[in-house]
Structure formats: C-alpha cells, structure tokens
Design an enzyme around this catalytic site. Structure first.
Site, PDB file in Angstrom:
ATOM      1  N   LEU A 254      10.005 -21.394  -4.480  1.00 58.31           N
ATOM      2  CA  LEU A 254       9.315 -20.269  -3.880  1.00 58.31           C
ATOM      3  C   LEU A 254       7.791 -20.225  -4.534  1.00 58.31           C
ATOM      4  O   LEU A 254       7.809 -20.275  -5.790  1.00 58.31           O
ATOM      5  CB  LEU A 254       9.984 -18.951  -3.915  1.00 58.31           C
TER       6      LEU A 254
ATOM      7  N   ASP B  87       0.744  -1.197  -0.130  1.00 54.98           N
ATOM      8  CA  ASP B  87       0.095   0.033  -0.004  1.00 54.98           C
ATOM      9  C   ASP B  87       0.883   1.343   0.113  1.00 54.98           C
ATOM     10  O   ASP B  87       1.865   1.386   0.501  1.00 54.98           O
ATOM     11  CB  ASP B  87      -0.991   0.137   1.407  1.00 54.98           C
TER      12      ASP B  87
ATOM     13  N   HIS C 102       1.858   3.407  -9.081  1.00 50.85           N
ATOM     14  CA  HIS C 102       1.671   2.000  -9.267  1.00 50.85           C
ATOM     15  C   HIS C 102       2.762   1.274 -10.375  1.00 50.85           C
ATOM     16  O   HIS C 102       3.291   0.302  -9.990  1.00 50.85           O
ATOM     17  CB  HIS C 102       0.220   1.705  -9.812  1.00 50.85           C
TER      18      HIS C 102
HETATM   19  C1  IPE Z   1      -5.440  -2.556   0.078  1.00 50.40           C
HETATM   20  O1  IPE Z   1      -5.129  -1.279  -0.147  1.00 50.40           O
HETATM   21  C2  IPE Z   1      -5.413  -3.370  -1.303  1.00 50.40           C
HETATM   22  C3  IPE Z   1      -4.114  -3.487  -1.955  1.00 50.40           C
HETATM   23  C4  IPE Z   1      -2.986  -3.181  -1.580  1.00 50.40           C
HETATM   24  C5  IPE Z   1      -4.286  -4.217  -3.194  1.00 50.40           C
HETATM   25  P1  IPE Z   1      -6.316  -0.113   0.007  1.00 50.40           P
HETATM   26  O2  IPE Z   1      -5.565   0.893  -0.419  1.00 50.40           O
HETATM   27  O3  IPE Z   1      -7.368  -0.445  -1.264  1.00 50.40           O
HETATM   28  O4  IPE Z   1      -6.913  -0.285   1.183  1.00 50.40           O
HETATM   29  P2  IPE Z   1      -7.621   0.740   2.142  1.00 50.40           P
HETATM   30  O5  IPE Z   1      -8.816   1.099   1.191  1.00 50.40           O
HETATM   31  O6  IPE Z   1      -6.792   1.817   2.249  1.00 50.40           O
HETATM   32  O7  IPE Z   1      -8.376   0.039   3.253  1.00 50.40           O
HETATM   33  C1  IPE Z   2      -1.882   0.315  -3.374  1.00 52.43           C
HETATM   34  O1  IPE Z   2      -1.568   1.482  -3.403  1.00 52.43           O
HETATM   35  C2  IPE Z   2      -2.081  -0.395  -4.575  1.00 52.43           C
HETATM   36  C3  IPE Z   2      -3.426  -0.691  -4.773  1.00 52.43           C
HETATM   37  C4  IPE Z   2      -4.367  -0.796  -4.174  1.00 52.43           C
HETATM   38  C5  IPE Z   2      -3.744  -1.198  -6.285  1.00 52.43           C
HETATM   39  P1  IPE Z   2      -2.743   2.770  -3.328  1.00 52.43           P
HETATM   40  O2  IPE Z   2      -3.077   2.956  -4.813  1.00 52.43           O
HETATM   41  O3  IPE Z   2      -3.946   2.204  -2.381  1.00 52.43           O
HETATM   42  O4  IPE Z   2      -2.174   3.853  -2.633  1.00 52.43           O
HETATM   43  P2  IPE Z   2      -2.441   4.931  -1.525  1.00 52.43           P
HETATM   44  O5  IPE Z   2      -3.004   4.000  -0.392  1.00 52.43           O
HETATM   45  O6  IPE Z   2      -3.658   5.703  -2.000  1.00 52.43           O
HETATM   46  O7  IPE Z   2      -1.229   5.802  -1.137  1.00 52.43           O
HETATM   47 MG    MG Z   3      -4.311   2.456  -0.345  1.00 52.88          MG
END
Ligand code: IPE
Ligand code: IPE
Ligand code: MG
Length: 274
Positions: free
Chosen positions: A154, A43, A60
């Site tokens: 792995l 995240d 991303h």
């Molecule tokens: C969790 O992150 C999903 C992934 C890392 C793929 P999110 O950004 O979607 O989660 P929330 O919304 O902060 O809970």
């Molecule tokens: C995690 O990073 C990737 C996915 C959920 C696909 P985010 O896109 O949620 O990044 P933040 O949390 O908004 O910074």
């Molecule tokens: Mg996020």
C-alpha cells in the site's frame, strides 16, 4: 530521527494490520472492483473539539488516531494507494499554536507508527512543497520515504504543505526550464508528460475522493489527479471516522457507474466494478 534498523519482512511475509477495536473485519471485495487510489480530505477536527469545548489541537490529536486506523483499514481491504490531506498550503494561515500543534502530531504519528507501517509493507510518500516545513519534519518525512521506498503493498501519500495550485505551479516552473533548455518540445507535450512533473508522478489517478466534516468542496486538493474521481462527502467529523467508514465508502464506490465522458452503454470498463 533514528531509522528503524529492522528491514521489512519481504514479499508475502508482512505484518498483518491490527484488527479494528470493534473486531470488525474488512468486506471481501475482488481486487478489480476496488478503487485503486482513494484520497481523503480529513476535515472536521476543529468542530469536533469545539463540540467538546476543547482546544482545536485536541481535535487534531483525535484526528491523528483516525488517520492511523484508516491506514490499517486501507491495507486490510486491499487498497493500493491512499492519499491523505494532512496540511494544506493555506493552513499556514492558522494561528501559530495550532500550526505548531499539527506539526508536533505529525512527528508523533511518524515516530510511533513508521516501523510498524514498514513491517506491514506500506510505502510512505510525501506530496507537497518541501521548502517551508521545519527541518525536523522534513527530515522525518524524507526518512520515512527512504526507509519504505521498496514496499509495495500500500502506498500512503501524506499530503503535507500540499496545494494543488502550488503543485501545478511548481510543475510548470520545472517544465518551463526544460522547454527553455530545449529538452522538451511544447507541441509534442502530452498529458502524461505534464503529469510527470507533479510531486508524485507515479501515483495513479484518484478513483474515489472522500471528504469528511460535511463541507462539499475540494479545497485545493489533487485537482489534476481527481479529474474523474468519484466523490463522497461524509457528515462525520474526521475524529469520529474509522476504517469501517472507509470500507462503507469503498462499497458505495463499487455501486457507482463511471463513464469518463463516454455514453456508458455497452462500454466495457466504465463501471467502478470494471
Ligand atoms: C482542507 O480542510 C485541508 C485539510 C483537510 C488538510 P480545510 O478546513 O483547510 O478547508 P476549508 O478551509 O474548509 O476549505
Ligand atoms: C482538518 O480539520 C485538519 C486540518 C485542516 C489540518 P479542521 O481543523 O479544518 O477542522 P474544522 O473544519 O475547522 O472543523
Ligand atoms: Mg476544516
């Protein structure tokens, strides 16, 4: 997609993972002290991009590079299983341009790394709902699973269109059919039997769950499998994470005491060190 024609080199003759660009090497941790199964909530990509004043997709893209490095680091330190939260069932609610960008990146990651992962002895699994993803990405992920099905060094589970509630609901639906047709006797059902209906029945329980990006929540990730996981929450945004951070988390895990509901006193096998 075209399948790489080259078979994996075979047991003991795997391609070694490329070293980290810093030259850092994995800490030597005896296998019995390693977490067997590490899961990561990757995240913070959006915030990383925002910090640069860039579009989320740029975050991303950098995040996908972090993921590739962490897979190599997992192999280097000797993990058996790595589950990566790549896209959740809730992430479909994001703007179409962002969702499309993530799909494209996953394509790219698989196309550019699959052959190498195969040669490194990595088995790729897809954990998630298989009905909603575009045909292209479905084909690519299933081809990756097929190509790498015999690899044993792995196992990397790409959790894509994954949600724990969806997984449990899908499991209950399958189970209900087996009960209705008389294949399963409800009172005889054990926890292991229920686990057998999950997306990846062979995956062991999670020992260590890491979340980057500073949030301290699970966000619908592997709720069943992480029942007794050790949790580590990192401030680092995912694009800034690399294999050295993974190794640090693994080392922190070796200092944890696991109890599994026991008293923790004089009970062999209750520490992370086993
Ligand atoms: C969790 O992150 C999903 C992934 C890392 C793929 P999110 O950004 O979607 O989660 P929330 O919304 O902060 O809970
Ligand atoms: C995690 O990073 C990737 C996915 C959920 C696909 P985010 O896109 O949620 O990044 P933040 O949390 O908004 O910074
Ligand atoms: Mg996020």
């Amino acid at each position: 997609m075209s399948l790489p024609a080259v078979p994996a080199p075979g047991p003991g003759r795997h391609l070694p993972p490329p070293a980290h660009s810093s030259g850092a090497r994995a800490p030597r941790i005896p296998p019995h002290r390693l977490p067997r199964h590490v899961a990561i909530i990757m995240d913070g990509n959006g915030r990383w991009a925002a910090g640069l004043g860039a579009a989320r997709t740029r975050g991303h893209r950098s995040g996908s590079r972090a993921m590739i490095d962490v897979v190599d680091g997992a192999l280097e330190v000797g993990l058996a299983q790595l589950s990566l939260y790549a896209f959740s069932t809730e992430n479909w609610g994001r703007p179409a341009a962002e969702v499309d960008g993530i799909m494209l990146l996953l394509h790219e990651v698989l196309r550019s790394n699959l052959r190498r992962w195969h040669e490194q002895g990595i088995r790729v699994l897809w954990s998630g709902r298989r009905t909603r993803a575009a045909a292209g990405i479905r084909t690519e992920l299933e081809a990756a699973e097929y190509l790498t099905r015999d690899n044993e060094l792995l196992t990397v589970a790409v959790c894509f269109d994954y949600g724990s509630r969806a997984e449990l609901l899908d499991a209950v639906r399958l189970l209900a059919v087996d009960v209705a047709t008389g294949r399963v006797e409800p009172v005889a059902l054990q926890e292991e039997d229920l686990a057998g209906y999950l997306y990846q029945p062979d995956m062991s329980e999670i020992d260590l769950l890491v979340r980057t990006g500073g949030e301290q929540r699970i966000s619908n990730f592997l709720l069943w499998q992480a029942a007794y996981a050790e949790l580590i929450f990192e401030q680092t945004l995912w694009p800034d994470f690399d294999r050295r951070d993974l190794w640090r988390a693994v080392q922190a895990y070796t200092r944890r005491q696991r109890r599994f509901g026991g008293s923790g006193a004089g009970d062999p096998g209750v520490t992370a060190a086993g």
